[in-house]
Design an enzyme around this catalytic site. Sequence first.
Site, PDB file in Angstrom:
ATOM      1  N   ARG A 105      12.844 -10.127  42.598  1.00 21.47           N
ATOM      2  CA  ARG A 105      14.255 -10.367  42.911  1.00 21.47           C
ATOM      3  C   ARG A 105      15.122 -10.166  41.670  1.00 21.47           C
ATOM      4  O   ARG A 105      16.234  -9.662  41.736  1.00 21.47           O
ATOM      5  CB  ARG A 105      14.426 -11.778  43.481  1.00 21.47           C
ATOM      6  CG  ARG A 105      15.798 -12.025  44.079  1.00 21.47           C
ATOM      7  CD  ARG A 105      15.835 -13.309  44.883  1.00 21.47           C
ATOM      8  NE  ARG A 105      15.631 -14.486  44.042  1.00 21.47           N
ATOM      9  CZ  ARG A 105      15.494 -15.722  44.522  1.00 21.47           C
ATOM     10  NH1 ARG A 105      15.520 -15.946  45.822  1.00 21.47           N
ATOM     11  NH2 ARG A 105      15.311 -16.740  43.704  1.00 21.47           N
ATOM     12  N   LYS A 135      21.104 -12.771  42.431  1.00 17.72           N
ATOM     13  CA  LYS A 135      21.227 -14.068  41.763  1.00 17.72           C
ATOM     14  C   LYS A 135      21.970 -13.860  40.452  1.00 17.72           C
ATOM     15  O   LYS A 135      21.382 -13.572  39.418  1.00 17.72           O
ATOM     16  CB  LYS A 135      19.832 -14.663  41.541  1.00 17.72           C
ATOM     17  CG  LYS A 135      19.825 -16.167  41.779  1.00 17.72           C
ATOM     18  CD  LYS A 135      18.438 -16.717  41.891  1.00 17.72           C
ATOM     19  CE  LYS A 135      18.475 -18.229  41.822  1.00 17.72           C
ATOM     20  NZ  LYS A 135      19.061 -18.853  43.016  1.00 17.72           N
ATOM     21  N   GLU A 140      25.690 -18.878  54.091  1.00 10.30           N
ATOM     22  CA  GLU A 140      24.833 -19.885  53.442  1.00 10.30           C
ATOM     23  C   GLU A 140      25.701 -20.928  52.771  1.00 10.30           C
ATOM     24  O   GLU A 140      26.911 -20.937  52.958  1.00 10.30           O
ATOM     25  CB  GLU A 140      23.878 -19.204  52.452  1.00 10.30           C
ATOM     26  CG  GLU A 140      24.559 -18.459  51.321  1.00 10.30           C
ATOM     27  CD  GLU A 140      23.573 -18.044  50.217  1.00 10.30           C
ATOM     28  OE1 GLU A 140      22.815 -18.904  49.744  1.00 10.30           O
ATOM     29  OE2 GLU A 140      23.570 -16.869  49.845  1.00 10.30           O
TER      30      GLU A 140
HETATM   31  C1  LIG Z   1      18.708 -19.332  44.294  1.00 12.23           C
HETATM   32  C2  LIG Z   1      19.573 -19.324  45.505  1.00 12.23           C
HETATM   33  C3  LIG Z   1      19.110 -19.741  46.761  1.00 12.23           C
HETATM   34  C4  LIG Z   1      17.729 -20.296  46.970  1.00 12.23           C
HETATM   35  O1  LIG Z   1      16.724 -19.379  46.695  1.00 12.23           O
HETATM   36  P1  LIG Z   1      15.216 -19.856  46.401  1.00 12.23           P
HETATM   37  O2  LIG Z   1      14.502 -18.613  46.049  1.00 12.23           O
HETATM   38  O3  LIG Z   1      14.720 -20.459  47.651  1.00 12.23           O
HETATM   39  O4  LIG Z   1      15.295 -20.850  45.305  1.00 12.23           O
HETATM   40  C5  LIG Z   1      19.976 -19.658  47.831  1.00 12.23           C
HETATM   41  N1  LIG Z   1      21.244 -19.209  47.689  1.00 12.23           N
HETATM   42  C6  LIG Z   1      21.730 -18.812  46.501  1.00 12.23           C
HETATM   43  C7  LIG Z   1      23.124 -18.323  46.414  1.00 12.23           C
HETATM   44  C8  LIG Z   1      20.916 -18.855  45.370  1.00 12.23           C
HETATM   45  O5  LIG Z   1      21.412 -18.461  44.192  1.00 12.23           O
END
Ligand SMILES: *Cc1c(COP(=O)(O)O)cnc(C)c1O
Length: 339
Positions: free
Chosen positions: A80, A182, A218
Amino acid sequence: MPNIDWKNLGFAYIKTPYRYISDYKDGRWDEGRLSEDDKVVITECAGVLQYSQSVFEGLKAYRTKDGRIVTFRADLNAERMVNSAKKLEIPPFPAERFLEAVDMTVKANEDYVPPYGTGATLYIRPYVFGSNAVIGVKPADEYQFRLFVTPVGPYFKGGAVPITLRVCDLDRAAPHGTGNIKAGLNYAMSLQAIVEAHRLGFDENMYLDAAQRKYVEETGGANFIFVKEDGTIVTPLSDSILPSITRRSICYVAEHYLGLKVEHRPVPFEEVPTFAECGVCGTAAVISPVGAINDHGNIIKFPSGMDKPGKITQKLYETLCGIQYGEIEAPEGWIREIK
Ligand SMILES: *Cc1c(COP(=O)(O)O)cnc(C)c1O
């Protein structure tokens, strides 16, 4: 051993002895090293400081029941981060080197991996940023990859209490934008909304799709999991949602461990009141149960109530944690032991 009260640890930075650093210069990543120096020294004009050219990851190391130290699907974090970097014109840090950096840094700080049974874990934070001077708008030429670890307490002390969300009028991410990577910039975007939500007494924001305000996206840092009355799991599909590793793992566990049906598709906000349970998921909390969602004064209450998680949410939580702590057998390749 450090003198830490593991059971009462919160979610705050605690400096540990070692971090991993690798520099990118003249078109290549150097061999990397562990360092005891927690300070970053860069020019005042660094690309990251001017134009936010930076991406990060978040994962954990767990102490298992039999005393081993393991990470959970770290290969997906590595992959990722490569995807996140590409989107911001950052030279990707190779996935296999990411895994080595995790192993080396966790091993070097082994004493800071909390004991099994305390609910505490070692949080791992890899990140990359543009480090040389950039004043005209363009990608940096030099970058630094860093990875530090910090012990964190159980997200829920004394059990998971359902949270309340509000539907937010601001947007977290644009269609065809950076919502699926991210990057710290997505979090900077969400700060005003989260501060306002807290001021109004809500725990988190529910974002809807920015183009039509019709579909569920989300929260600022966690993906949604809905449960239908018949036990089917439903998770929103959208290009501007961050592909949560916890969410992907929960869906796998639902299907292969609990025998539930899983639907990954666009979820109209209108459908939300029909669900029996709701939770938001991410590495930090695994799943936070959601008790209610406030849509501009119109309150959706889930049948699971405000006292405890819904039955299926609870089962998913226990199964995934069981896998992470080595109590339940993991699917092939999910657990990486650090020796
Ligand atoms: C990191 C993150 C998540 C959760 O991802 P995981 O891989 O499950 O920790 C969800 N939404 C956003 C915007 C994130 O930055």
